[in-house]
Design an enzyme around this catalytic site. Structure first.
Site, PDB file in Angstrom:
ATOM      1  N   ARG A  29      50.494  39.259  52.970  1.00 31.57           N
ATOM      2  CA  ARG A  29      50.798  38.036  53.722  1.00 31.57           C
ATOM      3  C   ARG A  29      49.742  37.694  54.778  1.00 31.57           C
ATOM      4  O   ARG A  29      49.295  36.560  54.882  1.00 31.57           O
ATOM      5  CB  ARG A  29      52.140  38.187  54.446  1.00 31.57           C
ATOM      6  CG  ARG A  29      53.325  38.296  53.512  1.00 31.57           C
ATOM      7  CD  ARG A  29      54.596  38.340  54.336  1.00 31.57           C
ATOM      8  NE  ARG A  29      55.799  38.376  53.515  1.00 31.57           N
ATOM      9  CZ  ARG A  29      57.025  38.260  54.018  1.00 31.57           C
ATOM     10  NH1 ARG A  29      57.202  38.127  55.324  1.00 31.57           N
ATOM     11  NH2 ARG A  29      58.075  38.300  53.224  1.00 31.57           N
ATOM     12  N   ASP A  90      55.032  36.169  59.616  1.00 32.25           N
ATOM     13  CA  ASP A  90      53.819  36.237  58.788  1.00 32.25           C
ATOM     14  C   ASP A  90      53.962  35.490  57.466  1.00 32.25           C
ATOM     15  O   ASP A  90      53.071  35.535  56.629  1.00 32.25           O
ATOM     16  CB  ASP A  90      53.401  37.694  58.556  1.00 32.25           C
ATOM     17  CG  ASP A  90      54.508  38.493  57.905  1.00 32.25           C
ATOM     18  OD1 ASP A  90      55.508  37.902  57.469  1.00 32.25           O
ATOM     19  OD2 ASP A  90      54.365  39.736  57.844  1.00 32.25           O
ATOM     20  N   ASP A  91      55.098  34.819  57.243  1.00 31.59           N
ATOM     21  CA  ASP A  91      55.208  33.954  56.061  1.00 31.59           C
ATOM     22  C   ASP A  91      55.276  32.476  56.479  1.00 31.59           C
ATOM     23  O   ASP A  91      55.857  31.660  55.781  1.00 31.59           O
ATOM     24  CB  ASP A  91      56.386  34.356  55.163  1.00 31.59           C
ATOM     25  CG  ASP A  91      57.708  34.478  55.912  1.00 31.59           C
ATOM     26  OD1 ASP A  91      57.730  34.173  57.118  1.00 31.59           O
ATOM     27  OD2 ASP A  91      58.708  34.867  55.296  1.00 31.59           O
ATOM     28  N   ASP A 175      63.833  39.089  68.033  1.00 31.69           N
ATOM     29  CA  ASP A 175      63.802  37.620  68.084  1.00 31.69           C
ATOM     30  C   ASP A 175      65.117  37.054  68.616  1.00 31.69           C
ATOM     31  O   ASP A 175      65.137  36.009  69.260  1.00 31.69           O
ATOM     32  CB  ASP A 175      63.368  36.973  66.764  1.00 31.69           C
ATOM     33  CG  ASP A 175      63.892  37.663  65.532  1.00 31.69           C
ATOM     34  OD1 ASP A 175      64.710  38.584  65.686  1.00 31.69           O
ATOM     35  OD2 ASP A 175      63.492  37.279  64.433  1.00 31.69           O
ATOM     36  N   HIS A 199      62.017  29.777  54.531  1.00 32.53           N
ATOM     37  CA  HIS A 199      62.446  29.877  53.128  1.00 32.53           C
ATOM     38  C   HIS A 199      63.958  29.942  53.001  1.00 32.53           C
ATOM     39  O   HIS A 199      64.478  30.114  51.907  1.00 32.53           O
ATOM     40  CB  HIS A 199      61.776  31.082  52.465  1.00 32.53           C
ATOM     41  CG  HIS A 199      61.919  32.347  53.243  1.00 32.53           C
ATOM     42  ND1 HIS A 199      63.094  33.034  53.324  1.00 32.53           N
ATOM     43  CD2 HIS A 199      61.027  33.006  54.024  1.00 32.53           C
ATOM     44  CE1 HIS A 199      62.916  34.095  54.096  1.00 32.53           C
ATOM     45  NE2 HIS A 199      61.680  34.095  54.541  1.00 32.53           N
TER      46      HIS A 199
END
Ligand code: UDP
Ligand code: MN
Length: 264
Positions: A29, A90-91, A175, A199
């Site tokens: 990634r 990281d996506d 987070d 996603h």
């Protein structure tokens, strides 16, 4: 109003971007992000990871922080210089011109917490920081968040060490803890925005002609490789399964590895 100055244009240097990653995703990634949007914001982007990767650091020259050691330095650096703190996974592809445009709509002196919640309801947790845990608080958890002057505002709860103890007290991952600090402790409410995409949604539903106006894009995991934005450019789906290279070349056609499109 006489005496008021025109608002200064926000620049990339006003923004600090933290990318959260992990050792096993450096190849699959992170390399793609470094090749694409990170290369256009190298100085203000810091990759937070859990495993040393000297080779990657040397070869690409990006800021990589192994969270075991030097996070304190970075946080000080940001507190002094940056107006905005951004956190992405990281996506995510960050469309930098859209990010600047969005953040420019807020005034410097406002406290702003911007994001797209990952759940359709706020999280509820026992309040163990301000009280003994007998009352509960509700707050929104959002993957992408932007907050003004984090070093100064969040410091009692979010400086290194304190952040970990805050997280342990409310027993939630990192987070979620940031959401808790901003909403429940600082009382800055989340402003929901639809310009951030993950996603968890159906990415192909984004109209093609609006893709470049979004702020963050993502792609489906291994279980759903076809969950990508629908955009046409110089790369086929097999050459660019995430569509990040295609997006990048539409934004920055002068990039050396972008296919040269025929123009008249
Ligand atoms: N991640 C991490 N440690 C791990 C697994 C994931 O820091 O052990 C990071 C990962 O690099 C990414 C974020 O957490 O930035 C979300 O991970 P992923 O996309 O795999 O999961 P999902 O989005 O489905 O929650
Ligand atoms: Mn993900």
């Amino acid at each position: 109003v006489s005496g008021s100055r025109p608002r200064d244009l926000l620049e990339l240097k006003d923004i600090f971007i933290a990318v959260k990653t992990t050792r096993k995703y450096h190849k699959s990634r992170l390399e793609l992000l470094i090749q694409t949007w990170v290369s256009r914001a190298k100085e203000q982007t810091y990759i937070f990871t859990d495993g040393e990767d000297k080779e990657l650091r040397m070869r690409t020259g990006v800021n990589i922080i192994n969270t075991n050691c030097s996070a304190a330095h970075t946080r000080r650096l940001c507190a002094a210089r940056c107006l905005w703190f951004c956190h992405v996974d990281d996506d995510n592809y960050v469309i930098l011109p859209s990010l600047l445009q969005l953040l420019s709509t807020y005034h410097h002196s406002q406290d702003v917490y911007l994001g797209r919640p990952s759940l359709d309801h706020p999280i509820e947790a026992a309040e163990r920081v301000k009280s003994d845990g007998s009352v509960s608080v509700k707050f929104w958890w959002s993957r992408f968040l932007y907050q003004q002057r984090p070093g100064t505002e969040m410091s009692p709860w979010a400086s290194l060490g304190n952040f970990i103890s805050t997280a342990e007290k409310i027993r939630l991952p990192d987070d979620c803890t940031i959401g808790y600090i901003i909403e429940a402790l600082l009382e800055v409410m989340l402003t929901h925005t639809h310009l951030f995409h993950s996603h968890l949604e159906s990415l192909q539903k984004l109209p093609t002609d609006t893709v470049l106006e979004q702020v963050t894009l993502s792609f489906g995991g291994f279980e759903n490789r076809r969950n990508v934005v629908s955009i046409v450019g110089g790369f086929s789906l097999s050459e660019d399964p995430t569509r990040f290279k295609t997006v990048h070349c539409l934004l920055y056609p002068d990039t050396h590895w972008c296919p040269k499109l025929q123009h008249h």
